[in-house]
Design a protein around this motif. Structure first.
Motif: not given
Length: 319
Positions: A251, A253, A260-261, A263, A279-281, A292, A306, A308
Motif C-alpha cells: 500500500v 502512502d 504494509t497497511q 487497519s 489505517n496505519w502504513i 495514519r 491522511r 504522512t
C-alpha cells in the motif's frame, strides 16, 4: 548453504514465516550487497562477544534474526540518528502480530548495536529543546500541505509550508493520553515497558472498546511523543497482541512510499459523532510508522484524510 536438508531451527526467529513467503527477489546492487554482507559479519562477530546485550535473552539463534534485520536496514535505508521515513516495506504477506513483532525486534536490535534509526530517544535524557516532526497533511476537499512542528515542554511552534510561523503556548505542559489520564513529557520514562503492564495502563478507564482506546493512545505516543526505544518496542508488542487488525501489503502512502497497511474496524464510534476507522502504513524492516489515515465506516476503502510522517527527531532550535 546449498544442501537441500536445511536445519529448520535456523529460521526460528520472529518474522521467519513472512520471510519464507517472500519468494524470489531481484539481485541487489553489488555495492549494497557488499555493505549488507559486511554488516551481517559484524552482527555475527558481535554475537560471539561475552558483553553482547541481547545474548542472554535470545541465545545463539538470535544472531540470524539480527543479521536479517541488519541486511534489511542496509538495503532499505542508511543508518542515521533520526527518522528519515523513506524506503519500501516487505513484499511478503504477514499477520499484524508478525508485523508489529518484527518492528519491536528491529527497534531493540538498534539499541543493542548502539544505533537508533527510528529517531526514538529517552525522554528523560533529551537535552534538545524540541521534538521536531514533519508531516504532510491532506484532508478531502483541500490541498495537501507539509508543515514542521516543534514540540517543546511548554509550547508548540509550527512552521507552515507557506512560510508562516505559528506559536501556541501550553502553560500546562505537553502531555499524552494514557488510560483515563495524561502523562507529561518528563514522565514518559515512567510508563511500563513490559507489554502486559503497558496494555493495562493504556486500556485503563476505557468507556467503550478497550482495544480501540489502546490502539489510539499507542498511535499518539508513537507518532508525536519523544518515547524511548524500549517504550516504542513495548508499544509495538502491545499492538501485536491487540485483536481486530487486518493486514494489506503493497500500500502506498501520501508520498508514494510503499509499506504494509494495518487497519482496525471499530463497531463503536470514537470519539463521539465520529465513525472513522484508522489505517496505519508501516515499514516493518525499519520499525517506522509512515502514515495514519482515516476512512469513514460508511465508505470502506475511501480515504478522507491522511497524516504522512516524513521526519521525527530532536532539534536544538526552530531555525
Amino acid at each position: 548453504m546449498t544442501h537441500e536438508n536445511h536445519p529448520t531451527d535456523l529460521m526460528d526467529f520472529p518474522g521467519a514465516a513472512a520471510l519464507e513467503r517472500a519468494g524470489r527477489t531481484e539481485p541487489l546492487d553489488p555495492a549494497v550487497q557488499a555493505r549488507a554482507h559486511s554488516l551481517i559479519l559484524d552482527a555475527i562477530t558481535a554475537d560471539a562477544a561475552p558483553a553482547r546485550v541481547l545474548r542472554p535473552r535470545f541465545g545463539r539463534r538470535r544472531v540470524f534474526a539480527l543479521a536479517a534485520a541488519v541486511a534489511a536496514i542496509a538495503v532499505g535505508a542508511a543508518i542515521v540518528p533520526v527518522t528519515d521515513l523513506g524506503g519500501d516495506g516487505p513484499a511478503a504477506s504477514a499477520s499484524a502480530s508478525e508485523v508489529f513483532t518484527a518492528m519491536a525486534d528491529i527497534t531493540l536490535s538498534d539499541v543493542a548495536n548502539g544505533q537508533t534509526i527510528t529517531g526514538a530517544v529517552n525522554a528523560q535524557k533529551l537535552t534538545e529543546a524540541y521534538w521536531k516532526t514533519t508531516i504532510r497533511t491532506w484532508v478531502e476537499g483541500d490541498k495537501a500541505h507539509t508543515d514542521d512542528t516543534y514540540l517543546a515542554r511548554d509550547k508548540v511552534v509550527i512552521k507552515t509550508q507557506n512560510g508562516r510561523t505559528v506559536i501556541k503556548e501550553n502553560p500546562n505542559g505537553a502531555s499524552w493520553p494514557v488510560g483515563a489520564g495524561q502523562v507529561a513529557w518528563d514522565d514518559l520514562y515512567t510508563l511500563p515497558t513490559r507489554p502486559d503492564a503497558l496494555r493495562r495502563a493504556l486500556a485503563a478507564g476505557a468507556k467503550g472498546s478497550a482495544a480501540e482506546q489502546t490502539v489510539r493512545q499507542a498511535g499518539d505516543l508513537l507518532t508525536d511523543a519523544p518515547v524511548s526505544p524500549k517504550l516504542r518496542a513495548a508499544l509495538y508488542r502491545v499492538l501485536a497482541a491487540t485483536p481486530g487488525a487486518v493486514v494489506k501489503e503493497g500500500v502506498k502512502d501520501g508520498t508514494g512510499r510503499t509499506g504494509t497497511q494495518i487497519s482496525w474496524k471499530w463497531k463503536e464510534k470514537w470519539p463521539v459523532h465520529s465513525d472513522h476507522n484508522p489505517n496505519w502504513i508501516v515499514q516493518p524492516s525499519t520499525g517506522r510508522l509512515l502514515e495514519r489515515n482515516m476512512e469513514p465506516g460508511s465508505k470502506p476503502g475511501h480515504i478522507s484524510q491522511r497524516d504522512t510522517y516524513l521526519f521525527a527527531g530532536p532539534a536544538k532550535t526552530t531555525g
